[in-house]
Design a protein around this motif. Structure first.
Motif, mmCIF file in Angstrom:
data_model
loop_
_atom_site.group_PDB
_atom_site.id
_atom_site.type_symbol
_atom_site.label_atom_id
_atom_site.label_comp_id
_atom_site.label_asym_id
_atom_site.label_seq_id
_atom_site.Cartn_x
_atom_site.Cartn_y
_atom_site.Cartn_z
ATOM 1 N N LEU A 69 9.513 8.114 3.190
ATOM 2 C CA LEU A 69 8.484 9.207 2.650
ATOM 3 C C LEU A 69 7.869 9.001 1.377
ATOM 4 C CD1 LEU A 69 11.210 12.263 2.885
ATOM 5 C CD2 LEU A 69 9.403 11.574 4.714
ATOM 6 N N GLN A 70 8.156 7.874 0.538
ATOM 7 C CA GLN A 70 7.315 7.354 -0.282
ATOM 8 C C GLN A 70 5.920 6.566 0.150
ATOM 9 O OE1 GLN A 70 9.951 5.067 -2.855
ATOM 10 N NE2 GLN A 70 11.026 7.007 -3.857
ATOM 11 N N TYR A 117 15.580 8.765 14.459
ATOM 12 C CA TYR A 117 15.132 10.267 14.572
ATOM 13 C C TYR A 117 15.379 10.946 13.587
ATOM 14 C CZ TYR A 117 15.710 14.968 16.841
ATOM 15 O OH TYR A 117 15.336 16.108 17.015
ATOM 16 N N SER A 118 16.082 10.918 12.905
ATOM 17 C CA SER A 118 16.457 11.645 11.793
ATOM 18 C C SER A 118 15.289 11.587 10.732
ATOM 19 C CB SER A 118 17.751 11.328 10.993
ATOM 20 O OG SER A 118 17.718 10.079 10.455
ATOM 21 N N VAL A 119 14.785 10.450 10.439
ATOM 22 C CA VAL A 119 13.545 10.304 9.762
ATOM 23 C C VAL A 119 12.211 10.893 10.188
ATOM 24 C CG1 VAL A 119 12.047 8.645 8.764
ATOM 25 C CG2 VAL A 119 14.294 7.927 8.807
ATOM 26 N N PHE A 124 8.222 14.155 6.931
ATOM 27 C CA PHE A 124 7.626 12.950 7.477
ATOM 28 C C PHE A 124 6.143 12.660 7.743
ATOM 29 C CE2 PHE A 124 6.918 9.568 11.141
ATOM 30 C CZ PHE A 124 7.437 8.674 10.589
ATOM 31 N N ILE A 125 5.680 14.206 8.242
ATOM 32 C CA ILE A 125 4.167 14.356 8.529
ATOM 33 C C ILE A 125 3.448 15.018 7.615
ATOM 34 C CG2 ILE A 125 4.818 14.554 11.121
ATOM 35 C CD1 ILE A 125 4.739 17.615 11.015
ATOM 36 N N GLU A 126 3.989 14.904 6.457
ATOM 37 C CA GLU A 126 3.037 15.581 5.312
ATOM 38 C C GLU A 126 2.028 14.703 4.982
ATOM 39 O OE1 GLU A 126 5.425 16.222 1.912
ATOM 40 O OE2 GLU A 126 6.372 18.211 2.352
ATOM 41 N N GLU A 127 0.669 15.326 4.673
ATOM 42 C CA GLU A 127 -0.600 14.690 4.329
ATOM 43 C C GLU A 127 -0.987 13.616 5.180
ATOM 44 O OE1 GLU A 127 0.462 13.092 0.459
ATOM 45 O OE2 GLU A 127 1.159 14.966 -0.473
ATOM 46 N N LEU A 128 -0.608 13.490 6.504
ATOM 47 C CA LEU A 128 -1.046 12.932 7.366
ATOM 48 C C LEU A 128 -2.555 12.890 7.666
ATOM 49 C CD1 LEU A 128 1.326 12.527 10.426
ATOM 50 C CD2 LEU A 128 0.813 10.866 8.559
ATOM 51 N N THR A 129 -3.400 11.989 7.991
ATOM 52 C CA THR A 129 -4.715 12.075 8.165
ATOM 53 C C THR A 129 -4.681 12.099 9.622
ATOM 54 O OG1 THR A 129 -4.901 9.527 8.523
ATOM 55 C CG2 THR A 129 -5.523 10.383 6.366
ATOM 56 N N ASP A 130 -5.718 12.543 10.328
ATOM 57 C CA ASP A 130 -6.059 12.618 11.719
ATOM 58 C C ASP A 130 -5.979 11.370 12.427
ATOM 59 O OD1 ASP A 130 -6.508 15.295 11.669
ATOM 60 O OD2 ASP A 130 -8.493 15.191 12.321
ATOM 61 N N LYS A 131 -6.110 10.320 11.755
ATOM 62 C CA LYS A 131 -6.095 8.934 12.520
ATOM 63 C C LYS A 131 -4.661 8.707 12.841
ATOM 64 C CE LYS A 131 -8.098 4.328 11.945
ATOM 65 N NZ LYS A 131 -8.780 3.250 11.035
ATOM 66 N N ALA A 132 -4.088 8.537 11.602
ATOM 67 C CA ALA A 132 -2.567 8.254 11.380
ATOM 68 C C ALA A 132 -1.788 9.126 12.371
ATOM 69 C CB ALA A 132 -2.205 8.318 9.926
#
Length: 121
Positions: free
Chosen positions: A51-52, A80-82, A88-96
């Motif tokens: 997450l870092q 799976y737990s991660v 885990f999906i915080e602040e994701l860019t569209d591309k990523a």
């Protein structure tokens, strides 16, 4: 001619030669192939460490982790737990996000059927 020995071409080593043939094979060259597998240590599955990472770093991490889970070098349950964690999906860019989505859906076979149902949503 009745006697082949009198033929002038007889002293040419290429005349009436045997076809080329492999008569011995070297065994697997020790140390050549197993090295790359040992070189890559298992990707970490520690939630906090993952997450870092920056969003594109998490996408790279996911790709590596999925390959290792498919090879059996990583436990699919811990992966799976991660992946299922909210942060885990915080602040994701569209591309990523798209890259992670494609990687995950290409490797759904790694997870159990229940996990698959959750990940397909």
């Amino acid at each position: 001619s009745a006697n082949d020995r009198e033929d002038p071409r007889d002293c040419n080593p290429m005349f009436k030669r045997l076809p080329a043939e492999v008569v011995a094979r070297r065994g697997d060259r020790a140390g050549k192939k197993p090295q790359p597998v040992e070189k890559a240590p298992a990707t970490t599955v520690e939630l906090e460490q993952v997450l870092q990472k920056r969003p594109d770093g998490r996408a790279k991490w996911l790709a590596k982790a999925l390959v290792q889970a498919a090879d059996g070098r990583m436990d699919s349950q811990s992966l799976y737990s991660v992946v299922a964690h909210n942060r885990f999906i915080e602040e994701l860019t569209d591309k990523a996000g798209k890259r992670m989505y494609r990687a995950l859906h290409a490797n759904l076979h790694v997870f159990s059927s229940r996990q698959r149902k959750f990940l397909e949503k």
